[in-house]
Write an enzyme that holds these catalytic residues in place. Structure first.
Site, PDB file in Angstrom:
ATOM      1  N   ASP A  30      25.221  15.925  38.378  1.00 13.00           N
ATOM      2  CA  ASP A  30      23.777  15.781  38.473  1.00 13.00           C
ATOM      3  C   ASP A  30      23.553  14.686  39.539  1.00 13.00           C
ATOM      4  OD1 ASP A  30      21.013  15.805  37.554  1.00 13.00           O
ATOM      5  OD2 ASP A  30      21.478  13.894  36.606  1.00 13.00           O
ATOM      6  N   LEU A  31      22.344  14.581  40.065  1.00 16.47           N
ATOM      7  CA  LEU A  31      22.124  13.577  41.121  1.00 16.47           C
ATOM      8  C   LEU A  31      21.454  12.306  40.566  1.00 16.47           C
ATOM      9  CD1 LEU A  31      22.176  12.796  44.137  1.00 16.47           C
ATOM     10  CD2 LEU A  31      20.022  14.025  44.411  1.00 16.47           C
ATOM     11  N   ASP A  32      20.187  12.467  40.173  1.00 10.32           N
ATOM     12  CA  ASP A  32      19.434  11.300  39.720  1.00 10.32           C
ATOM     13  C   ASP A  32      20.016  10.777  38.405  1.00 10.32           C
ATOM     14  OD1 ASP A  32      17.418   9.429  39.143  1.00 10.32           O
ATOM     15  OD2 ASP A  32      16.257  10.933  38.062  1.00 10.32           O
ATOM     16  N   ASP A  86      23.132  12.621  33.062  1.00  7.10           N
ATOM     17  CA  ASP A  86      22.517  11.475  32.382  1.00  7.10           C
ATOM     18  C   ASP A  86      21.386  11.907  31.452  1.00  7.10           C
ATOM     19  OD1 ASP A  86      20.752  12.186  34.529  1.00  7.10           O
ATOM     20  OD2 ASP A  86      19.728  10.279  34.209  1.00  7.10           O
TER      21      ASP A  86
HETATM   22  P1  B16 Z   1      11.847  16.360  42.717  1.00  8.81           P
HETATM   23  P2  B16 Z   1      18.262  15.369  38.590  1.00  8.81           P
HETATM   24  C1  B16 Z   1      15.585  15.288  38.627  1.00  8.81           C
HETATM   25  O1  B16 Z   1      16.812  15.041  39.262  1.00  8.81           O
HETATM   26  C2  B16 Z   1      14.994  13.971  38.131  1.00  8.81           C
HETATM   27  O2  B16 Z   1      15.798  13.434  37.096  1.00  8.81           O
HETATM   28  C3  B16 Z   1      13.607  14.223  37.584  1.00  8.81           C
HETATM   29  O3  B16 Z   1      13.034  13.002  37.155  1.00  8.81           O
HETATM   30  C4  B16 Z   1      12.749  14.866  38.687  1.00  8.81           C
HETATM   31  O4  B16 Z   1      11.441  15.152  38.202  1.00  8.81           O
HETATM   32  C5  B16 Z   1      13.429  16.150  39.139  1.00  8.81           C
HETATM   33  O5  B16 Z   1      14.721  15.858  39.622  1.00  8.81           O
HETATM   34  C6  B16 Z   1      12.648  16.850  40.246  1.00  8.81           C
HETATM   35  O6  B16 Z   1      12.665  16.042  41.379  1.00  8.81           O
HETATM   36  O7  B16 Z   1      10.412  15.990  42.466  1.00  8.81           O
HETATM   37  O8  B16 Z   1      12.533  15.490  43.738  1.00  8.81           O
HETATM   38  O9  B16 Z   1      12.014  17.834  43.012  1.00  8.81           O
HETATM   39  O10 B16 Z   1      18.456  14.369  37.491  1.00  8.81           O
HETATM   40  O11 B16 Z   1      18.257  16.811  38.104  1.00  8.81           O
HETATM   41  O12 B16 Z   1      19.203  15.163  39.752  1.00  8.81           O
HETATM   42 MG    MG Z   2      19.683  13.190  36.094  1.00  8.62          MG
END
Ligand code: B16
Ligand code: MG
Length: 219
Positions: free
Chosen positions: A11-13, A172
């Protein structure tokens, strides 16, 4: 003997980098404009959740309903603010130990993919100079079903040409761990055991973590 690990899907975030704080600042600014109180604790609900779903949750908190065009405009505004932070990011923001672990995987010929809900994943990876580590990148632009649906991880495994049983997912978010399991993959939770208890193993982060720590998953 359990299936050997041939690929790791990240996963990234919250796993590679902490962009949650920038999502929070941008959502909070948007919420404030609509007179909705939005705290860091509220932000926990948005982790791993898509942009559309995140805005729905915030609007529900403020009991506000928007026409489709206004909804789209709010999402675009939030993303513009989010990207202002992203373009300030540097490789120092990669979470501790991540790079060393990825190098170790490469040295052992374990395949590496990204499975993220974010539509900004490529921009973020380029900004932190990590793009080249990932052989396959599946992000929010390529999926139609959000976690806990396993689509993002199944597409990553398919892109690598590795069976799901031979993949391990690092996540996470609770919904991400569930998505891995629904895709017949093992999951490593990165964060708090209270939230990620369903994972086969929970680690606080990648500092001092190495490939041999995955041995219990295969024996
Ligand atoms: P975006 P992940 C997710 O990343 C984030 O955890 C989440 O908070 C966010 O809303 C979602 O990406 C979409 O992000 O607005 O940049 O398209 O944890 O799946 O890497
Ligand atoms: Mg994440």
């Amino acid at each position: 003997m359990k299936a050997p690990i041939l690929a790791c899907i990240f996963d990234l975030d919250g796993v590679i980098v902490d962009t949650a704080k920038y999502h929070f600042l941008a959502w909070q600014r948007l919420a404030r404009e609509m007179d909705i109180s939005f705290t860091e604790a509220d932000n926990e609900q948005l982790k791993g959740v898509s942009r559309v779903e995140s805005l729905r949750i915030i609007l529900e908190m403020g009991q506000i309903q928007l026409e489709e065009a206004q909804f789209e405009a709010k999402m675009a505004q939030k993303n513009e603010w989010f990207l202002e932070y992203i373009y300030q990011m540097s490789p120092d923001e990669v979470l501790p130990g991540v790079q060393a672990f990825l190098d170790e995987l490469k040295a052992h010929h374990i395949r590496i993919a990204l499975g993220s809900a974010s539509k900004n994943a490529l921009t973020i990876l380029n900004q932190i100079k990590m793009r080249d580590y990932f052989e396959v990148i599946v992000d929010g632009n390529l999926i139609t079903a959000a976690k806990p649906n396993p689509q993002v991880f199944l597409k990553a495994a398919e892109g690598l040409g590795i069976a799901p049983e031979n993949c391990v997912v690092f996540e996470d978010a609770e919904k991400g761990v569930e998505a891995a399991h629904r895709g017949q993959m093992r999951a490593i939770g990165v964060g708090a055991p209270e939230i990620l208890g369903e994972a086969e193993l929970v680690i606080p982060g990648f500092a001092h973590f190495s490939l041999s720590d995955l041995n219990p998953l295969t024996h």
